[in-house]
Design an enzyme around this catalytic site. Structure first.
Site, PDB file in Angstrom:
ATOM      1  CB  CYS A 126      42.395  43.249  41.463  1.00 22.15           C
ATOM      2  SG  CYS A 126      41.239  43.175  42.854  1.00 22.15           S
ATOM      3  CG  ASN A 136      36.060  44.479  44.043  1.00 20.61           C
ATOM      4  OD1 ASN A 136      34.856  44.680  44.135  1.00 20.61           O
ATOM      5  ND2 ASN A 136      36.926  45.462  44.176  1.00 20.61           N
ATOM      6  CB  CYS A 188      43.723  41.970  47.952  1.00 23.55           C
ATOM      7  SG  CYS A 188      43.397  40.492  48.936  1.00 23.55           S
ATOM      8  NE  ARG A 189      45.767  42.066  42.989  1.00 22.32           N
ATOM      9  CZ  ARG A 189      45.924  41.287  41.923  1.00 22.32           C
ATOM     10  NH1 ARG A 189      46.994  41.447  41.155  1.00 22.32           N
ATOM     11  NH2 ARG A 189      45.021  40.374  41.631  1.00 22.32           N
ATOM     12  CB  SER A 190      40.426  46.586  42.570  1.00 18.35           C
ATOM     13  OG  SER A 190      39.515  45.623  43.012  1.00 18.35           O
ATOM     14  CG  ASP A 232      46.806  37.753  43.956  1.00 16.81           C
ATOM     15  OD1 ASP A 232      46.508  38.136  45.105  1.00 16.81           O
ATOM     16  OD2 ASP A 232      46.162  36.906  43.333  1.00 16.81           O
TER      17      ASP A 232
HETATM   18  P1  4NP Z   1      42.722  40.586  44.629  1.00 20.98           P
HETATM   19  O1  4NP Z   1      43.343  39.335  45.411  1.00 20.98           O
HETATM   20  O2  4NP Z   1      42.562  40.157  43.192  1.00 20.98           O
HETATM   21  O3  4NP Z   1      43.752  41.639  44.801  1.00 20.98           O
HETATM   22  O4  4NP Z   1      41.407  40.911  45.294  1.00 20.98           O
HETATM   23  C1  4NP Z   1      42.788  38.044  45.354  1.00 20.98           C
HETATM   24  C2  4NP Z   1      41.718  37.726  46.141  1.00 20.98           C
HETATM   25  C3  4NP Z   1      41.180  36.459  46.115  1.00 20.98           C
HETATM   26  C4  4NP Z   1      41.736  35.496  45.271  1.00 20.98           C
HETATM   27  C5  4NP Z   1      42.817  35.818  44.469  1.00 20.98           C
HETATM   28  C6  4NP Z   1      43.335  37.096  44.504  1.00 20.98           C
HETATM   29  N1  4NP Z   1      41.205  34.179  45.274  1.00 20.98           N
HETATM   30  O5  4NP Z   1      41.770  33.333  44.579  1.00 20.98           O
HETATM   31  O6  4NP Z   1      40.199  33.929  45.947  1.00 20.98           O
END
Ligand code: 4NP
Length: 152
Positions: A8, A11, A13-15, A123
């Site tokens: 993702c 790294n 939340c989703r992955s 997201d």
């Molecule tokens: P992820 O979510 O891609 O599922 O881990 C996010 C985590 C942090 C950010 C964006 C999406 N950020 O902009 O910091």
């Protein structure tokens, strides 16, 4: 042994959720598979998963506590049989950094759950708790589809 990298943006939340869910479900299915996760971005490298992702996962029995964020590396394209992107941005970034010869290993994770009628895991970072529940719903469905694919 098959190896799978979930990818993702951050790294956190989703992955990492996909890593924990797929680890639990593939083990329950008796599949021998190497599993990691990584982000296309580097902002959160070294940190633990978002506390909301940890809490939502734990409520369904998935343990994310040992995961630490890392960025996708050049070696990942050789190490992993499948690099599974959570959304189209992640997919495009992965492909832009890859040799053309490895493009067939890079796919959208939700392609393993066509019954959902969705291509991307949204997201959840800037939203509320419901977003993390949806992430889990989608990831559980795609994990079962991937297990069926790898078992076939
Ligand atoms: P992820 O979510 O891609 O599922 O881990 C996010 C985590 C942090 C950010 C964006 C999406 N950020 O902009 O910091």
């Amino acid at each position: 042994m098959v190896s799978v990298l979930f990818v993702c943006l951050g790294n956190i939340c989703r992955s990492p959720t996909a890593e924990a869910v797929f680890r639990a479900r593939s083990a329950a299915a008796g599949l021998d598979v190497e599993i990691e996760s990584a982000g296309t971005g580097a902002w959160h490298v070294g940190t633990e998963p978002d506390v909301r992702a940890q809490a939502a996962g734990l409520a369904r029995g998935y343990d994310l506590t040992a995961i630490r964020a890392r960025q996708v590396s050049d070696r990942d394209y050789e190490r992993f049989d499948l690099l599974l992107a959570m959304d189209h941005d992640n997919l495009a970034t992965l492909k832009s950094r890859a040799q053309k010869t490895t493009h067939d290993r890079i796919r959208l994770f939700l392609s393993f759950a066509p019954e959902l009628g969705l291509n991307a895991v949204p997201d959840p970072y800037y939203g509320g708790d419901q977003g993390f529940e949806e992430v889990l719903d989608l990831i559980e469905a795609a994990s079962d589809g991937l297990i069926a694919h790898l078992s076939a």
